[in-house]
Structures are given as structure tokens and as C-alpha cells.
Design a protein around this motif. Structure first.
Motif, PDB file in Angstrom:
ATOM      1  N   PHE A 430       0.821  -1.213   0.000  1.00 16.45           N
ATOM      2  CA  PHE A 430       0.000   0.000   0.000  1.00 16.45           C
ATOM      3  C   PHE A 430       0.856   1.265   0.000  1.00 16.45           C
ATOM      4  CE2 PHE A 430      -1.990   3.321   2.654  1.00 16.45           C
ATOM      5  CZ  PHE A 430      -3.050   3.659   1.840  1.00 16.45           C
ATOM      6  N   LYS A 431       2.066   1.166   0.592  1.00 19.26           N
ATOM      7  CA  LYS A 431       2.895   2.364   0.747  1.00 19.26           C
ATOM      8  C   LYS A 431       3.259   3.005  -0.588  1.00 19.26           C
ATOM      9  CE  LYS A 431       7.360  -0.078   0.789  1.00 19.26           C
ATOM     10  NZ  LYS A 431       8.608  -0.329   1.548  1.00 19.26           N
ATOM     11  N   TYR A 432       3.400   2.207  -1.652  1.00 16.14           N
ATOM     12  CA  TYR A 432       3.767   2.767  -2.952  1.00 16.14           C
ATOM     13  C   TYR A 432       2.669   3.672  -3.492  1.00 16.14           C
ATOM     14  CZ  TYR A 432       7.394  -0.824  -2.831  1.00 16.14           C
ATOM     15  OH  TYR A 432       8.449  -1.609  -2.472  1.00 16.14           O
ATOM     16  N   PHE A 433       1.429   3.223  -3.370  1.00 15.93           N
ATOM     17  CA  PHE A 433       0.296   4.023  -3.848  1.00 15.93           C
ATOM     18  C   PHE A 433       0.070   5.233  -2.940  1.00 15.93           C
ATOM     19  CE2 PHE A 433      -0.199  -0.249  -5.413  1.00 15.93           C
ATOM     20  CZ  PHE A 433      -0.593  -0.058  -6.727  1.00 15.93           C
ATOM     21  N   TRP A 434       0.330   5.047  -1.655  1.00 14.52           N
ATOM     22  CA  TRP A 434       0.204   6.158  -0.720  1.00 14.52           C
ATOM     23  C   TRP A 434       1.239   7.239  -1.025  1.00 14.52           C
ATOM     24  CZ3 TRP A 434      -3.217   8.152   2.354  1.00 14.52           C
ATOM     25  CH2 TRP A 434      -2.835   9.057   3.341  1.00 14.52           C
ATOM     26  N   GLN A 435       2.455   6.841  -1.394  1.00 22.79           N
ATOM     27  CA  GLN A 435       3.488   7.817  -1.729  1.00 22.79           C
ATOM     28  C   GLN A 435       3.094   8.643  -2.950  1.00 22.79           C
ATOM     29  OE1 GLN A 435       7.018   5.478  -2.195  1.00 22.79           O
ATOM     30  NE2 GLN A 435       7.355   5.208   0.004  1.00 22.79           N
ATOM     31  N   ILE A 436       2.537   7.996  -3.957  1.00 19.54           N
ATOM     32  CA  ILE A 436       2.070   8.739  -5.135  1.00 19.54           C
ATOM     33  C   ILE A 436       0.954   9.694  -4.748  1.00 19.54           C
ATOM     34  CG2 ILE A 436       0.913   8.519  -7.369  1.00 19.54           C
ATOM     35  CD1 ILE A 436       2.387   5.956  -7.826  1.00 19.54           C
ATOM     36  N   PHE A 437       0.035   9.217  -3.931  1.00 19.58           N
ATOM     37  CA  PHE A 437      -1.080  10.057  -3.484  1.00 19.58           C
ATOM     38  C   PHE A 437      -0.574  11.306  -2.770  1.00 19.58           C
ATOM     39  CE2 PHE A 437      -4.114  11.057  -0.005  1.00 19.58           C
ATOM     40  CZ  PHE A 437      -5.169  11.497  -0.784  1.00 19.58           C
ATOM     41  N   ILE A 438       0.355  11.134  -1.829  1.00 16.09           N
ATOM     42  CA  ILE A 438       0.895  12.269  -1.080  1.00 16.09           C
ATOM     43  C   ILE A 438       1.676  13.208  -1.997  1.00 16.09           C
ATOM     44  CG2 ILE A 438       2.502  12.938   0.745  1.00 16.09           C
ATOM     45  CD1 ILE A 438      -0.127  11.772   1.756  1.00 16.09           C
ATOM     46  N   ALA A 439       2.433  12.635  -2.953  1.00 13.52           N
ATOM     47  CA  ALA A 439       3.231  13.455  -3.861  1.00 13.52           C
ATOM     48  C   ALA A 439       2.358  14.325  -4.755  1.00 13.52           C
ATOM     49  CB  ALA A 439       4.130  12.567  -4.716  1.00 13.52           C
ATOM     50  N   MET A 440       1.176  13.840  -5.120  1.00 12.93           N
ATOM     51  CA  MET A 440       0.312  14.574  -6.041  1.00 12.93           C
ATOM     52  C   MET A 440      -0.544  15.640  -5.341  1.00 12.93           C
ATOM     53  SD  MET A 440       0.999  13.492  -9.047  1.00 12.93           S
ATOM     54  CE  MET A 440       2.661  12.864  -8.768  1.00 12.93           C
ATOM     55  N   LEU A 441      -0.663  15.571  -4.015  1.00 10.86           N
ATOM     56  CA  LEU A 441      -1.501  16.547  -3.298  1.00 10.86           C
ATOM     57  C   LEU A 441      -1.043  17.991  -3.505  1.00 10.86           C
ATOM     58  CD1 LEU A 441      -2.325  14.775   0.107  1.00 10.86           C
ATOM     59  CD2 LEU A 441      -3.788  15.067  -1.903  1.00 10.86           C
ATOM     60  N   PRO A 442       0.260  18.307  -3.427  1.00  9.34           N
ATOM     61  CA  PRO A 442       0.671  19.689  -3.689  1.00  9.34           C
ATOM     62  C   PRO A 442       0.317  20.157  -5.102  1.00  9.34           C
ATOM     63  CG  PRO A 442       2.446  18.462  -2.642  1.00  9.34           C
ATOM     64  CD  PRO A 442       1.397  17.469  -3.014  1.00  9.34           C
ATOM     65  N   ILE A 443       0.329  19.233  -6.061  1.00  8.84           N
ATOM     66  CA  ILE A 443      -0.027  19.598  -7.436  1.00  8.84           C
ATOM     67  C   ILE A 443      -1.514  19.926  -7.520  1.00  8.84           C
ATOM     68  CG2 ILE A 443      -0.143  18.768  -9.821  1.00  8.84           C
ATOM     69  CD1 ILE A 443       2.317  17.097  -9.263  1.00  8.84           C
ATOM     70  N   LEU A 444      -2.340  19.129  -6.857  1.00  7.70           N
ATOM     71  CA  LEU A 444      -3.782  19.430  -6.816  1.00  7.70           C
ATOM     72  C   LEU A 444      -4.022  20.790  -6.178  1.00  7.70           C
ATOM     73  CD1 LEU A 444      -5.357  16.003  -5.694  1.00  7.70           C
ATOM     74  CD2 LEU A 444      -4.749  16.779  -7.990  1.00  7.70           C
ATOM     75  N   ALA A 445      -3.312  21.058  -5.077  1.00  6.12           N
ATOM     76  CA  ALA A 445      -3.465  22.349  -4.398  1.00  6.12           C
ATOM     77  C   ALA A 445      -2.987  23.497  -5.283  1.00  6.12           C
ATOM     78  CB  ALA A 445      -2.688  22.335  -3.080  1.00  6.12           C
ATOM     79  N   LEU A 446      -1.900  23.277  -6.025  1.00  9.64           N
ATOM     80  CA  LEU A 446      -1.351  24.329  -6.884  1.00  9.64           C
ATOM     81  C   LEU A 446      -2.347  24.751  -7.959  1.00  9.64           C
ATOM     82  CD1 LEU A 446       1.085  26.055  -7.787  1.00  9.64           C
ATOM     83  CD2 LEU A 446       1.818  24.107  -9.179  1.00  9.64           C
ATOM     84  N   PHE A 447      -2.940  23.789  -8.655  1.00  4.34           N
ATOM     85  CA  PHE A 447      -3.889  24.134  -9.714  1.00  4.34           C
ATOM     86  C   PHE A 447      -5.188  24.699  -9.140  1.00  4.34           C
ATOM     87  CE2 PHE A 447      -1.179  21.249 -12.224  1.00  4.34           C
ATOM     88  CZ  PHE A 447      -0.970  22.062 -13.322  1.00  4.34           C
ATOM     89  N   THR A 448      -5.578  24.237  -7.964  1.00  2.74           N
ATOM     90  CA  THR A 448      -6.752  24.825  -7.303  1.00  2.74           C
ATOM     91  C   THR A 448      -6.489  26.285  -6.975  1.00  2.74           C
ATOM     92  OG1 THR A 448      -7.376  22.686  -6.339  1.00  2.74           O
ATOM     93  CG2 THR A 448      -8.307  24.659  -5.324  1.00  2.74           C
ATOM     94  N   GLY A 449      -5.290  26.574  -6.450  1.00  2.00           N
ATOM     95  CA  GLY A 449      -4.938  27.953  -6.129  1.00  2.00           C
ATOM     96  C   GLY A 449      -4.914  28.849  -7.356  1.00  2.00           C
ATOM     97  N   ILE A 450      -4.351  28.342  -8.454  1.00  2.00           N
ATOM     98  CA  ILE A 450      -4.302  29.132  -9.692  1.00  2.00           C
ATOM     99  C   ILE A 450      -5.718  29.453 -10.169  1.00  2.00           C
ATOM    100  CG2 ILE A 450      -3.669  29.049 -12.140  1.00  2.00           C
ATOM    101  CD1 ILE A 450      -1.246  27.345 -11.317  1.00  2.00           C
ATOM    102  N   LEU A 451      -6.616  28.466 -10.135  1.00  3.82           N
ATOM    103  CA  LEU A 451      -7.994  28.687 -10.581  1.00  3.82           C
ATOM    104  C   LEU A 451      -8.701  29.698  -9.698  1.00  3.82           C
ATOM    105  CD1 LEU A 451     -10.367  28.027 -12.396  1.00  3.82           C
ATOM    106  CD2 LEU A 451     -10.858  26.040 -10.956  1.00  3.82           C
ATOM    107  N   VAL A 452      -8.535  29.593  -8.392  1.00  3.82           N
ATOM    108  CA  VAL A 452      -9.174  30.539  -7.470  1.00  3.82           C
ATOM    109  C   VAL A 452      -8.666  31.958  -7.716  1.00  3.82           C
ATOM    110  CG1 VAL A 452      -9.378  31.215  -5.040  1.00  3.82           C
ATOM    111  CG2 VAL A 452      -9.682  28.821  -5.694  1.00  3.82           C
ATOM    112  N   ALA A 453      -7.361  32.107  -7.956  1.00  5.61           N
ATOM    113  CA  ALA A 453      -6.801  33.433  -8.244  1.00  5.61           C
ATOM    114  C   ALA A 453      -7.399  34.009  -9.523  1.00  5.61           C
ATOM    115  CB  ALA A 453      -5.283  33.340  -8.347  1.00  5.61           C
ATOM    116  N   LEU A 454      -7.577  33.168 -10.538  1.00  9.43           N
ATOM    117  CA  LEU A 454      -8.172  33.640 -11.789  1.00  9.43           C
ATOM    118  C   LEU A 454      -9.626  34.046 -11.585  1.00  9.43           C
ATOM    119  CD1 LEU A 454      -6.683  30.978 -14.238  1.00  9.43           C
ATOM    120  CD2 LEU A 454      -6.118  33.411 -14.168  1.00  9.43           C
ATOM    121  N   ILE A 455     -10.379  33.260 -10.828  1.00  9.17           N
ATOM    122  CA  ILE A 455     -11.779  33.597 -10.559  1.00  9.17           C
ATOM    123  C   ILE A 455     -11.865  34.900  -9.771  1.00  9.17           C
ATOM    124  CG2 ILE A 455     -13.840  32.875  -9.274  1.00  9.17           C
ATOM    125  CD1 ILE A 455     -13.177  30.009 -10.015  1.00  9.17           C
TER     126      ILE A 455
END
Length: 535
Positions: A430-455
């Protein structure tokens, strides 16, 4: 024919409104496509390079992504066709969906269609016919530009027939799905649900293509999207898929015309059920958002879980590396072979992490972006009659969108793990999939932040987040393919986690991505509270 009166007048107005959007899409798609073709010789131009990539393309992992090889006599042009057809087909379909929704349901929601039909001598079917013609023009321009660009690129082993068939096949699949989208525009009453129906249909055809390619390529004919593989570019140059796709598009337009005559303007064939006036979901913006988005959110979560399970189901084939022979196993030993097989699967899981993250961002961003759609349609004026702060309203949409993207990513990864481990002799931890999940969270937050700034500041340019997301994916996925320099590769946030889970997560990019996301969010809230609400 009076029902089509003033079709060309409406077409001219549509093109005047959409020319910039179409131009940007076409320049990016055609430019990238031709650039890869021109550079392909330096990447797969020698016998050794072709032999190396051939073994990779024959693996089930690559078959699920690109489709099967139909010949053993590979050359530069054939490898280009195999690697580019499916993914560029996806881009062309998305382009057509974005056009078709805007020129059908988008215009009806704005009241423009009703105003035109009610106050001018315009035929009932003229808006639909104009939409069809705009799709034809857009795809025709794409075909001409791509075909001419391919001829200019002069890729080794390519030929004139194959170049133009490649361009026409891509244009045909885009036009076909765009015209099918006109059917969904008649079925439901708003652009949001039309988009959901569009991608649900496309998702089904993609899954059928992927699963049949892996199990039995003969059954790929069951998927309209799978037809593009049957063109066999630069080998057989089969024109039958083009005929079938154009025929499907004509049928789609005919069905849309029939449905259009059985509904009122700004309504759909599928009737919307009335709600309860005393419903607890009408007590706040957050609960109202959840109630309105629950169906589409469930669709995203289930759809991504199915996609993840589909990819996981081929893990057993991926683990069988090219040199899987008794002699190799005897020389290397079982432990080394297991390690090699596991690394091969984890490399594929890393690719899936990028794909799932892109789709998760799309699912969450569609919810957050819907705030501005409801703002333009005047729905927020109803909510504003109650003591409702703008910050709380924006926070509700932002939080729902981000949480949904997180759940989508998690569901896809868990489904992949469960399906993959069910077919593997040595299950992945499970740890391998968990590592990918944790690694991708900052990317999700980054694009969410960019969209909110544009709105918050320039909501009309909120589509720039899709450009940033698409560009990041293209750089990450095709960067090494077209030999991009290191500085260009680093422009994609996915680059910084490309080795996860084979290596540990680097804390530095996590820190600066999270910091940028927080700054973007703060700017977005400040801008949203200061600007005027549109209607």
C-alpha cells in the motif's frame, strides 16, 4: 428549408465570438503534433533505437495506453503513429466538446438563442445547423494544417497517403464526437450536465478500447474511439475508420435534429425533478452546492475507480518483462527478477499517477469554476439575498472542488492497487500508492490555487488553468519523447515527482508548491471580495 433560415448568419456570429478560442487550440495542437513529427528522426531514427522502443510498445502497459502493434516491421513513422494517435485523438475530442457545449447549451443558458429565435426571422434548426458547420470548419482547418505540417516535417518512412490519412482520421474522430455531443445538448437542460454526458460517453468508449486492446484487439471495433487505431497509419492506410466516423457523426447530427423538435428552448428532453421547498439542502451555499453536485461527483469517483481497476487488471502482463525466459531467470535469480518486475510495474504506476492527477484536477476544477458560471447566470443573486459573505461562498466552492479532486485521485489509486494485486503473484504494498497520493496533493493544491486566483481577479480568463494543466501534462508525458531541455521539463510540476514511488518524495518541491498554492488562494479571495459580481 425554412427551419434552416439564417444559418450562415448565425455561423458568422459564432465564428466571430469563438475565433480566438479556436485559434489557440489549433495552434497548440497542430504545433505540438508537427514539432514531434519533425523531431522524431533524432529520437527513433536508428535500428537500435527502433528495436529498443519496440520491446516497450509490445508490453501490455503500453498497449493499454497506445494500442497494439499491427506489424513487426517497425520504422520511425509507424512508431510515431502508434505513440501519437490515441493521445492526440483525446485532445481533438476534448477540443470539439469544448466548442459544441458553448455553441449549443452555452448560448441557450445565456438567453441568446431564445432572443434570436423570438425576435428575428431565424429558422428553428438554424442554431443547431450553425453549430454543426462550426465544428466542420474547425476540424477541417485542423486537418489541413496538420496534413500540410506533416508533409513539411518530412518524417522518415512517412508517405503522402499516410500523412493525410493521419490528419483526416484525427479530424474525423473529433467531428464525430462533437456531433454526438449535440445529442446530449438536446437531452439535458444545462451545459454542466451536457459536459458530464459527453465525458461519460467518451470515457466508456475509451475503456472499451483499452480493455479490448489488451484482451482481443478484434473487439476494439466495438468502440468508436478505437476505430482510429484500425486506420493502420503508414502500414495498410485503411480509410474505413474515417468513413465509419463520419457516418457516425452524420447519424449523431440527425438524431440531434429529431430531438430538437421535441423540446422547448432552454429545456431538455430529460425533465428536471422538482425539489422540496423545505429541504435542508437549501439552508446554505455549502449544502446547496453538495446537493447540486452530488450526481456528477459520484460519477467522477466511480468512473475513476473503474479506470484505475482497468489499468490494474493488466499488472500481471506488465510484470512479464521482455527477457522473461528460464535462462534469464536462472542467471539472475528469482529475487533479482522479482525486483525488476516490481520496478517495471512501479514505473507504470508512476505514469498512472500523473494521468489520474490530471483527471482529478479536471473533476475538482469543474466544480470550483462553476462558481463563475452561476455568477454569470444570475443564480448567486438569489443566494446573496441572505447574509452570505463572499469569502464563505468562494471557500465552499474551493473546498468542495479540492476535496473532490483528492477523493477522485485516492479512489483511482486504491482501485488500481486492488485490481493489480488481485492478478499479481507478489502484491504491491500500500505504501507505494500512498506515496504517489501524497506526492500529487501539492499539485492538486497548486492548480486549485491558480484557478481561485483567476476567478478572483480575471474570471473570464479562468480557462488558462486548463492551458497550464494541459501544458504540464504534455511536458511531463512527451517531454523526453521530443527531447526537451531540462529547464523546460522543470516547468511541469509533475516533473518534480517523476521518480515516485521508486524514490522518496522530495520535500523541497512540496514546500514551494504548497507555498505558491496558498499565495494564489489568498490573492483569489482578496480579488473576489473586491470585484463586482457579474450577471
Amino acid at each position: 428549408m425554412t427551419q434552416y433560415t439564417q444559418t450562415f448568419t448565425l455561423l458568422k456570429a459564432n465564428l466571430k465570438r469563438d475565433w480566438l478560442k479556436m485559434t489557440i487550440w489549433l495552434i497548440v495542437m497542430v504545433g505540438m503534433f508537427v514539432a514531434v513529427a519533425a523531431k522524431f528522426k533524432s529520437i527513433y531514427g536508428t535500428t537500435k533505437q527502433i528495436s529498443a522502443i519496440a520491446q516497450t510498445l509490445k508490453s501490455q502497459a503500453m498497449v493499454s495506453l497506445f494500442g497494439p502493434l499491427t506489424t513487426n516491421h517497425l520504422n520511425t513513422a509507424i512508431i510515431f503513429a502508434v505513440e501519437m494517435m490515441v493521445f492526440w485523438g483525446i485532445f481533438v475530442v476534448i477540443f470539439n466538446f469544448s466548442l459544441s457545449v458553448g455553441i449549443t447549451r452555452g448560448q441557450e443558458e445565456s438567453g441568446l438563442t431564445e432572443m434570436v429565435l423570438g425576435g428575428h426571422p431565424v429558422g428553428r434548426l438554424a442554431p443547431l445547423a450553425a453549430a454543426c458547420l462550426e465544428l466542420v470548419i474547425a476540424n477541417s482547418v485542423f486537418v489541413i494544417a496538420t496534413g500540410a505540417g506533416m508533409m513539411a516535417a518530412n518524417m522518415p518512412e512517412s508517405d503522402e497517403n499516410g500523412n493525410w490519412l493521419f490528419a483526416i482520421t484525427l479530424g474525423a474522430v473529433g467531428l464525430s464526437f462533437g456531433l454526438i455531443s449535440l445529442i446530449f445538448a438536446q437531452l439535458v437542460a444545462d451545459s454542466h450536465n451536457v459536459t458530464i454526458y459527453n465525458y461519460a460517453f467518451f470515457g466508456i468508449t475509451y475503456l472499451v478500447r483499452m480493455m479490448t486492446d489488451v484482451s482481443n484487439p478484434d473487439y476494439t471495433w466495438l468502440s468508436p474511439f478505437g476505430w482510429i487505431e484500425k486506420a493502420d497509419i503508414y502500414t495498410k492506410n485503411n480509410w474505413l475508420p474515417v468513413i465509419l466516423l463520419l457516418g457516425l457523426g452524420i447519424i449523431g447530427f440527425a438524431v440531434a435534429v429529431l430531438l430538437n423538435g421535441n423540446r422547448d428552448i432552454d429545456s431538455g428532453i430529460i425533465q428536471v425533478r422538482g425539489g422540496k421547498r423545505t429541504s435542508r439542502f437549501l439552508r446554505g451555499s455549502g449544502t446547496l452546492l453538495f446537493w447540486n453536485q452530488k450526481t456528477s461527483s459520484l460519477f467522477w469517483i466511480i468512473g475513476m475507480a473503474v479506470l484505475g481497476a482497468s489499468y490494474g487488471s493488466v499488472f500481471n502482463s506488465i510484470s512479464k518483462i521482455a527477457n522473461d525466459s528460464p535462462v534469464v531467470r536462472q542467471v539472475l535469480g528469482q529475487n533479482v527478477m522479482r525486483h525488476l518486475e516490481q520496478n517495471q510495474i512501479l514505473s507504470f504506476v508512476s505514469i498512472l499517477g500523473v494521468i489520474f492527477s490530471v483527471l482529478a484536477v479536471v473533476g475538482g476544477a469543474m466544480v470550483t469554476s462553476h462558481l463563475y458560471t452561476e455568477e454569470r447566470q444570475g443564480y448567486l443573486q438569489i443566494i446573496s439575498t441572505k447574509p452570505q459573505s463572499r469569502s464563505k461562498l468562494l471557500a465552499a466552492y474551493m473546498a468542495y472542488g479540492f476535496v473532490l479532486s483528492v477523493i477522485i485521485l485516492f479512489a483511482a489509486l486504491i482501485a488500481t492497487m486492488e485490481a493489480g494485486n488481485s492478478v499479481l503473484r507478489q502484491p504491491l504494498a500500500f505504501k507505494y500508492f500512498w506515496q504517489i497520493f501524497i506526492a500529487m496533493l501539492p499539485i492538486l493544491a497548486l492548480f486549485t490555487g491558480i484557478l481561485v486566483a483567476l476567478i478572483g481577479f480575471v474570471p473570464k480568463w479562468r480557462a488558462a488553468v486548463w492551458v497550464a494543466l494541459g501544458g504540464s501534462f504534455v511536458i511531463s508525458y512527451f517531454g523526453r519523447l521530443i527531447d526537451l531541455p531540462a529547464w523546460a521539463m522543470k516547468l511541469s510540476p509533475f516533473y518534480w515527482f517523476r521518480k515516485v514511488p521508486l524514490e522518496h518524495i522530495d520535500v523541497v518541491p512540496v514546500t514551494w508548491m504548497t507555498g505558491i498554492a496558498l499565495v494564489m488562494l489568498v490573492l483569489g479571495f482578496v480579488g473576489y471580495n473586491r470585484r463586482d459580481i457579474e450577471s
